[in-house]
Design an enzyme around this catalytic site. Sequence first.
Site, PDB file in Angstrom:
ATOM      1  N   HIS A 157       0.972  -1.307   0.002  1.00  0.00           N
ATOM      2  CA  HIS A 157      -0.125   0.186   0.075  1.00  0.00           C
ATOM      3  C   HIS A 157       0.638   1.254   0.108  1.00  0.00           C
ATOM      4  CE1 HIS A 157      -3.468   2.542   1.342  1.00  0.00           C
ATOM      5  NE2 HIS A 157      -2.686   3.268   1.909  1.00  0.00           N
ATOM      6  N   GLU A 158       1.853   1.151   0.798  1.00  0.00           N
ATOM      7  CA  GLU A 158       2.754   2.399   0.810  1.00  0.00           C
ATOM      8  C   GLU A 158       3.536   2.544  -0.354  1.00  0.00           C
ATOM      9  OE1 GLU A 158       2.133   4.624   3.156  1.00  0.00           O
ATOM     10  OE2 GLU A 158       0.849   3.378   4.312  1.00  0.00           O
ATOM     11  N   HIS A 197       1.646   4.857  -2.834  1.00  0.00           N
ATOM     12  CA  HIS A 197       2.031   6.259  -2.581  1.00  0.00           C
ATOM     13  C   HIS A 197       3.370   6.884  -3.090  1.00  0.00           C
ATOM     14  CE1 HIS A 197      -1.637   6.975  -0.202  1.00  0.00           C
ATOM     15  NE2 HIS A 197      -1.651   6.415   0.554  1.00  0.00           N
ATOM     16  N   GLU A 252      -4.592   7.989  -2.969  1.00  0.00           N
ATOM     17  CA  GLU A 252      -5.179   6.894  -2.444  1.00  0.00           C
ATOM     18  C   GLU A 252      -5.436   5.909  -3.379  1.00  0.00           C
ATOM     19  OE1 GLU A 252      -5.108   5.663   0.569  1.00  0.00           O
ATOM     20  OE2 GLU A 252      -4.068   7.413   1.511  1.00  0.00           O
TER      21      GLU A 252
END
Length: 508
Positions: A272-273, A276, A302
């Site tokens: 997930h990170e 980003h 997001e």
Amino acid sequence: MATEAAPDDGSDAPDAYDALLERAKRWNAVGSAAGVLGWDQQVMMPEGGTPARSKQLSALSSVRHDMLTDDETADLLAELSDADLTDEESAVVREIRRDHERADAVPGELVERISEASSEALAAWEEARAEDDFEAFAPHLERQVELKREYADHVAPDRDPYEVLFEEYEPCLSIERAEEILEELRETLVPVIDAIRESDRDLAVDTFEGTFPTDDQEALARDALETVGYDFDRGRLDVSSHPFTSGNQFDCRVTTRFDESDPLAAVGSTIHEFGHAQYNLGLPREHWGTPLGESRDLSVHESQSRLWENHVGRSRAFWELFLPAFKERFPDTADATVEDAYEAVNQVYEDNLVRVEADELTYHLHIVVRFEIERDLVRGDLAIEDVPEVWNDKYEEYLGIRPESDAEGCLQDIHWSHGNFGYFPTYSLGSVMAAQLYAAAESEIDDLEGSIADGDFDPLREWLGENVHRHGSRYETNELVRRATGEDFSADAFLAYVDEKYGELYDL
């Protein structure tokens, strides 16, 4: 769909435009420096450093605010009101004007107070969460709510303060549109989740039960980042109490956290990170410090993290590729199959209380709880002391579970310590957008799933770079999505994805 020609190379811009751009680069450099100090506070700063750090961050926020709002910036914007600009230049002026007008409405001393209060609240939240002591954090939360109400009142005294704060994170989509999508998700997902819980289908999750040392998990997280192509020359991996990403196209750092009983959650959090970070690292380097080199707000940001976490990290193709690395780190899982891993990472939980560890479906009910509570706090419809009980009641109503402590309840997220009211809806908006973008990428990339299974992420990275990253903030949110997918932003692709994926998983 095919993308348009490369962006304009520029024009004979008026001197005022060049001067404005140089000013923007300087105040954004100040903001970037504050970001590094914020990262350090959450990752490496000694526990006793808060008093000095709060003053340092406050000073930087004040300097940036003064540069953004001073008379010279206002004069340059006024001079450019009727200037003959290219589309790119017009987008830059539009974004700077929005920031200037918003900041100009807020006194500099309030900006300093907010920054200082946020730094102090962060330290208080970390201690309160560790001690399961909401009462210790409550005064800081109350202060943040008061300051952000004051902020909203300066920006737009006649408007809903929560709407004003939501625009800090998503200025291009209305709060009404956000509420419509959240309501659509709640109405659609609750029956699906109920059907899953009533299903006789048992997923293979016990294969991944046991104790998994955090040192090995950290090595596995690094394996995951290397697998998807994180550029460690421009980034690093660290541990924090709440996973986050911080940085720009030259230096973008990710953090994650570990639970010895749940290594799959750490893999998901790390990917997930990465999403980003990949967005930040993919922004045009030549436009650093200007809107053309900045991400398009949090819903789009997001969408990138949720796309990599859910559509890549929770796919069969990814686990076909990554399961051998997992088994190498944790030999006790040697008998696990790809299908075991796929089912385990897509299990819909009956009793998960933690948002960052939630499954793909109940995650959005976690968001709805936070959205409703922070909206009522900001509007003055909920007292601070009532937050824990209301939080627990909503979890029981929406998710059928009740937290036994505030540490696993209303103290679990970092956002309110920062005063980030209005942030939470962008998580669900981003998930919805991710499905729409991934569906478009899948339709244009030949055998995308096969590429992922082969460890070739270049086609997906290049598609996202071409359709999202390279544009920075040139386009507003809906326009960016329409150019990338051929359709206006909607929840249709996400709901179709849910029906297909979870219908197959749970025999619905």
